[in-house]
Structures are given as structure tokens and as C-alpha cells.
Design a protein around this motif. Structure first.
Motif, short mmCIF file in Angstrom:
data_model
loop_
_atom_site.label_atom_id
_atom_site.label_comp_id
_atom_site.label_asym_id
_atom_site.label_seq_id
_atom_site.Cartn_x
_atom_site.Cartn_y
_atom_site.Cartn_z
N CYS A 161 -7.81 -1.20 7.96
CA CYS A 161 -6.24 -1.23 8.08
C CYS A 161 -5.39 -0.51 7.50
O CYS A 161 -5.29 -0.09 6.61
CB CYS A 161 -6.02 -2.70 7.37
N SER A 162 -4.70 0.10 8.56
CA SER A 162 -3.60 1.25 7.87
C SER A 162 -2.20 0.72 7.78
O SER A 162 -1.69 1.57 7.31
CB SER A 162 -3.62 2.13 9.24
N SER A 163 -1.97 -0.60 7.83
CA SER A 163 -0.61 -1.19 7.93
C SER A 163 -0.47 -1.44 6.61
O SER A 163 -1.37 -1.22 5.49
CB SER A 163 -0.58 -2.51 8.72
N VAL A 164 0.84 -1.53 6.06
CA VAL A 164 1.11 -1.86 4.55
C VAL A 164 1.23 -3.36 4.29
O VAL A 164 1.84 -4.15 5.21
CB VAL A 164 2.69 -0.95 4.39
N VAL A 165 0.54 -3.75 3.25
CA VAL A 165 0.97 -4.98 2.78
C VAL A 165 1.61 -5.16 1.33
O VAL A 165 1.07 -4.20 0.51
CB VAL A 165 -0.54 -5.77 2.68
#
Length: 166
Positions: free
Chosen positions: A16-20
Motif C-alpha cells: 500500500c503506497s496510499s497515506v493512512v
């Protein structure tokens, strides 16, 4: 290109390269008692803006990179991590997935999240679920309580002079 922000409920297995953005509720070290209390990993319990909890793990050889930044109650922005299935016997929350830190994971404390992050999360179980967990050595609830009734102070008049207000 801007990096997209996601919630725990949006995550799928894989990289996962998205930001959480999440709040670190608690963390603790897992140690091997048979090997002189050798550090195996650090487990964390995180909660996102939707009050969804997820477990995260940092393996022992990566712990030094993140250890000084771990503060219970602090808010973090994280990206570039792996999402894997959580072993049924070691699940800390209702999510069947967990986050694993890898060599490129960014984990930075933030002062002002995009949205307000909950400070705590609760997990409710009915009596049959708790009885099912008894003597299984798989999950141990922190606090066990029983809600007998709920009364609204707005629609139900108080029966006594002493009453609790939220």
C-alpha cells in the motif's frame, strides 16, 4: 501526482503506497521467553478517523528505526507498508487484516490530522461470543462489563433526584 489518503476499511492485501492517518492507541513488545526474552516484534493497535481499529507489526530488526517515535495516544501519517491477513489466533481487533512495516514504510507523527482521530475505541461482544472465547487462549478481552439498560435523560424522566449526566 498526489498520494491518496485512505481509511483502514479501504485496505486490501498487498503493498500500500496510499497515506493512512491513525492514532496509536497502544503498543507492546513481543518477546521469546525460550530465547532469553529476545525481541521478536512490536505490536500496535491503531484507530483511524472512522473509529476502525487495525493491528500493525514492526519486526525486531526494524524496531530501532521507529522505537523513539512510538508514543501511545499520538497521531501518525503512514505510507508504503504491507497489508496481510491476520492469523486468527493472534487477532487484536475485528479486522481480518493487519499492517506490516517494511523497509520503505514512512511513519511520521502529525500535529494536525486532516480529520479528528478518536482517542479510544471499544469492542462490544454479546454473551455468547464471550462464552465462545472462554478457555481458548486466543483472545483476552481487557474489560468485561454488562449493559443492563440504557435510559435517555432527554426522553425518559429521572426516577431519582441523583442522576448521571454524560
Amino acid at each position: 501526482m498526489a498520494i491518496s489518503r485512505v481509511f483502514f476499511s479501504d485496505l486490501k492485501t498487498g503493498k500500500c503506497s496510499s497515506v493512512v492517518e491513525a492514532r496509536l492507541l497502544r503498543y507492546w513488545e513481543a518477546r521469546n521467553v525460550k530465547r532469553g526474552w529476545e525481541l521478536m516484534w512490536v505490536d500496535m493497535l491503531l484507530v483511524d478517523v472512522n473509529a476502525t481499529m487495525m493491528q500493525a507489526t514492526i519486526s525486531a530488526h526494524r524496531v530501532p528505526r521507529y522505537q523513539e517515535r512510538l508514543t501511545a495516544g499520538a497521531m501518525y501519517s503512514m505510507a508504503d507498508f504491507d497489508v496481510a491477513r491476520c492469523a486468527q489466533n493472534f487477532r487484536l481487533c475485528d479486522s481480518s487484516l493487519m499492517i506490516r512495516f517494511n523497509e520503505s514504510t514512512s511513519f511520521d507523527e502529525i500535529d494536525e490530522p486532516v480529520s479528528a482521530l478518536p482517542e479510544e475505541a471499544f469492542r462490544f461482544r454479546d454473551q455468547s461470543e464471550l462464552i465462545g472465547l472462554a478457555n481458548t487462549s486466543t483472545q483476552l478481552p481487557d474489560i468485561i462489563g454488562e449493559i443492563l439498560s440504557v435510559k435517555s435523560t432527554v426522553t425518559d424522566p429521572p426516577e431519582e433526584k441523583n442522576r448521571a449526566m454524560p
